[in-house]
Enzyme design. Structure first.
Site, short mmCIF file in Angstrom:
data_model
loop_
_atom_site.label_atom_id
_atom_site.label_comp_id
_atom_site.label_asym_id
_atom_site.label_seq_id
_atom_site.Cartn_x
_atom_site.Cartn_y
_atom_site.Cartn_z
CB CYS A 1 -72.69 -34.76 32.60
SG CYS A 1 -72.01 -33.50 33.78
CB CYS B 1 -67.79 -34.80 35.05
SG CYS B 1 -68.79 -35.09 35.95
CG ASP C 1 -42.57 -33.16 -3.10
OD1 ASP C 1 -41.87 -32.18 -3.62
OD2 ASP C 1 -41.99 -33.98 -2.99
CG ASP D 1 -41.91 -37.69 -0.76
OD1 ASP D 1 -42.06 -37.19 -1.25
OD2 ASP D 1 -41.31 -38.84 -1.26
CG ASP E 1 -41.62 -32.02 0.62
OD1 ASP E 1 -41.16 -31.45 -0.26
OD2 ASP E 1 -41.99 -33.05 0.27
#
Length: 690
Positions: A3, A6, A399, A584, A588
């Site tokens: 379970c 555990c 951006d 990208d 950034d």
């Protein structure tokens, strides 16, 4: 592991050993950790986990074989007892149904299996200091068995509760088996990705011969051949001519992608036609698919706030239920003068109907299915907390260059007072921009490649880049060169976008044009429909930024911002509300890290990808809306599951205390409460998006 508790117990054990960044996943049976203390080794960690009663293996094994055998043996012998119980409930009685010896013989196999199975798990959990659900099951089943054994010794059929004891163990085993089967389905995304790295390949030897090899035998720089319809076995640099590849399993993009000589063919993609010849660049964990698997697992290990809350509740759940069970017996027997027999049944019912596992499973199963669905759509999320934040997003910051626009720039001819200077200017620009990864730099290198002529250029002793400003260089005669934005401090900005200065005097300028992505307008419209505000944060000039914002209907924009200024703006927005930024470029990266959620596209710079928490694998902005919608559905699902887990226990435990539920039915309800939580998570795969 039996379970979710555990996993909590093993986590605490590893943390006590001084291990860091510990993550133990019940769903996949995997443990991850960092050893920062040389005093303990991996082998010692394995031995420690083994002493706790668990089996450690190199590969994750969620096999149901052992659980199935225990279940079927128990079912064969317990089913008649459960049938007797149902018949008697409808007033149908036969003498042999009440025979305590028949009940004992039928219950014995299930009792033996249950006491060993649940007893071992209960003991190990107590030893780790994290009592799990099996403590409750073992205590309840054993109490009913001992009480029945007293009846067997006295030959008193009124004390015959063998059916209750065997029913508890058998029904919980049934629930565990169904739970494991369902949990295995929540990891289908990882299995699908892992299957892309299996199979065989054809390797071309130096003497021209071709041999078949397994995927595991592929080595870096091997030359492999792929025929039409076959899967690319590893990440390869294409040597052959143009080919069409199906990347849908990686990026979620259904249209075939044209790849040329020198392009990367991602392992796991499928060749449409012809023959692909390529040199292996990466394989296994280092390949794109391997990284995707690692990121999906990372997302599973990063817990959202709701899961951390549920974990705290489940940690104290078992001790509280044990106290409630004891209180039920004492109050019923001594305060309300209820018979010891009925009081015992009520206390046992409290034990077996309680379900801490539903709390422990509610969030991780929903997160796993949500992250898996995103991965199949070509969106990788690096954390469950990120998924939760994206599902509650309020502001989206873009951006401009390379994100809202294609990043494929058209560079004009040099604007200069010396027309015969064009070739020299282009060669100079090419030489300076070689160190930059900015999209404009890439376009300059592509446009001016044929003018690359170092012989007519000065020898540079130093070249460097100022992020968001431009590139500079110094030659051996100490002349200073600059290519970039109009320098700050100069009184008037000429009507151009890019400037070449030598010793602070303008030598040439360029006009740069860029196209808005075709899908950008629909993405902005979709964000507004979802009540998410939008803005542009760009280093480009005012006129160009304003034009894109106006064309796309974006609410606000900031232009001519340096990376440090972008960081300040993102910090302000993120402090006010949940804010995502998508970018990208290298410039950034700081803002992506500071935003509540940083988003990058797969063809972005490596630094942008590493700084982001969400990666759009096919570079298509339209996947952004899908990522937000799936995240919203996942957050809703995990909230519903946690609500169910709490509600079930809040309602079921008082009913058991009041005597409205006997232990057998309690065990049945408990066993299926987990399945409701898991089923709710699995349903996430089929729910419609916004």
């Amino acid at each position: 592991m039996d379970c979710a508790q555990c996993a909590v117990g093993i986590t605490r054990f590893l943390e006590k050993k001084g291990l860091e960044e510990v993550s133990v996943d019940f769903q996949t049976g995997e443990a991850q950790f960092v050893i920062s203390n040389a005093a303990i080794t991996v082998e010692e960690v394995k031995k420690g986990i083994t002493k706790l009663g668990y089996t450690v293996s190199k590969e994750s094994d969620n096999s149901l074989r052992g659980a199935s055998l225990k279940l079927w043996i128990s079912l064969v012998f317990t089913s008649p007892l459960l049938l007797f119980h149902v018949l008697m409930a409808f007033g149908i009685h036969y003498p042999f149904m009440h025979n305590i010896w028949i009940s004992f013989i039928l219950a014995a196999p299930a009792m033996f299996i249950g006491m060993v199975h649940f007893g071992n798990s209960a003991y190990q959990s107590l030893k780790m200091g994290v009592p799990n659900m099996d403590v409750l099951i073992f205590t309840g089943g054993t109490a009913a068995f001992i009480y029945s054994m007293i009846g067997l010794i006295k030959i008193d059929e009124n004390l015959n509760f063998f059916e209750t004891a065997a029913g508890i163990f058998t029904l919980v085993l049934l629930g565990n088996w169904l739970e494991k089967k369902a949990v295995n389905q929540t990891t289908s995304a990882i299995k699908s990705l892992a299957n892309l790295q299996k199979g065989s390949a054809r390797r071309q030897l130096p003497d021209g011969r071709i041999e078949d090899v397994e995927a595991a035998q592929i080595k870096l720089n091997d030359v492999l051949l792929v025929s039409a319809g076959e899967m690319v076995p590893a990440d390869m640099i294409i040597i052959s001519e143009e080919v069409l590849l199906d990347e849908s399993l990686i990026t979620g993009e259904s249209m075939p992608v044209l790849k040329k000589t020198g392009d990367l063919a991602i392992g796991g993609t499928r060749l449409f036609d012809g023959i692909l010849e390529g040199k292996v660049k990466a394989k296994g964990r280092d390949a794109v698919v391997g990284n995707m698997i690692a990121l999906v697992k990372m997302a599973r290990n990063d817990k959202p706030a709701l899961q951390r809350f549920a974990d705290k509740m489940s940690a104290i759940f078992v001790p509280v239920v044990l106290l409630l069970s004891l209180a039920t017996f004492l109050v019923a027997a001594f305060l309300f003068d209820i018979s010891y027999q009925d009081a015992l049944l009520r206390s046992i019912a409290v034990l077996v109907i309680s379900c801490p596992c539903a709390l422990g499973l509610a969030t991780p199963t929903a997160v796993m299915v949500g992250v898996g669905r995103l991965a199949k759509s070509g969106v990788i999320i690096k954390g469950g907390a990120t998924l939760e934040a994206l599902g509650n997003l309020k502001t989206m910051v873009f951006d401009k260059t390379g994100t809202l626009t294609t990043g494929e720039f058209t560079i004009s001819e040099p604007l200069t007072s010396r027309p015969d200077d064009a070739a020299y200017v282009k060669a100079l620009c090419y030489q300076l921009e070689k160190i930059s990864a900015h999209p404009i730099a890439k376009s300059i290198l592509t446009s001016f490649e044929s003018f690359n002529n170092p012989e007519i250029l000065p020898v540079f002793t130093k070249v460097w880049e100022d992020k968001g400003v431009g590139v500079s260089g110094i030659d051996e005669k100490e002349n200073l060169y600059f290519l970039g934005n109009w320098p700050a401090g100069k009184s008037k900005t000429p009507n151009a976008d890019l400037f070449l200065l030598i010793n602070n005097e303008v030598r040439a300028s360029f006009i740069i044009s860029d196209k808005v992505r075709t899908e950008a307008a629909s993405v902005i419209s979709g964000l507004k429909a979802r009540n998410i505000s939008t803005l542009i944060l760009s280093g480009d000039n005012e006129s160009k930024t304003k034009k894109v914002a106006s064309e796309l209907g974006i609410d606000h924009y900031y232009a001519s911002k340096l990376p440090s200024e972008k960081l300040d703006i993102i910090s302000r927005y993120s402090n006010e509300k949940i804010t995502a930024m998508i970018g990208d470029g290298v410039n950034d990266a700081p803002s992506l890290t500071r935003a509540s959620v940083g988003i990058s596209i797969s063809n972005a710079s490596q630094m942008a990808v590493q700084s982001a928490q969400v990666i759009l694998m096919n570079g298509n902005l339209s996947k952004l809306l899908e990522a937000i919608d799936i995240s919203k559905l996942t957050v809703t699902t995990l909230k519903n599951s946690i609500f169910w887990a709490f509600s079930y226990n809040i309602v079921a435990i008082p009913l058991a205390m009041a005597g409205f539920l006997n232990p057998t039915w309690g065990a049945l309800f408990m066993a299926f409460s987990d399945l409701i939580v898991i089923g709710n998570a699995l349903f996430l795969n089929y729910r419609k998006l916004f």
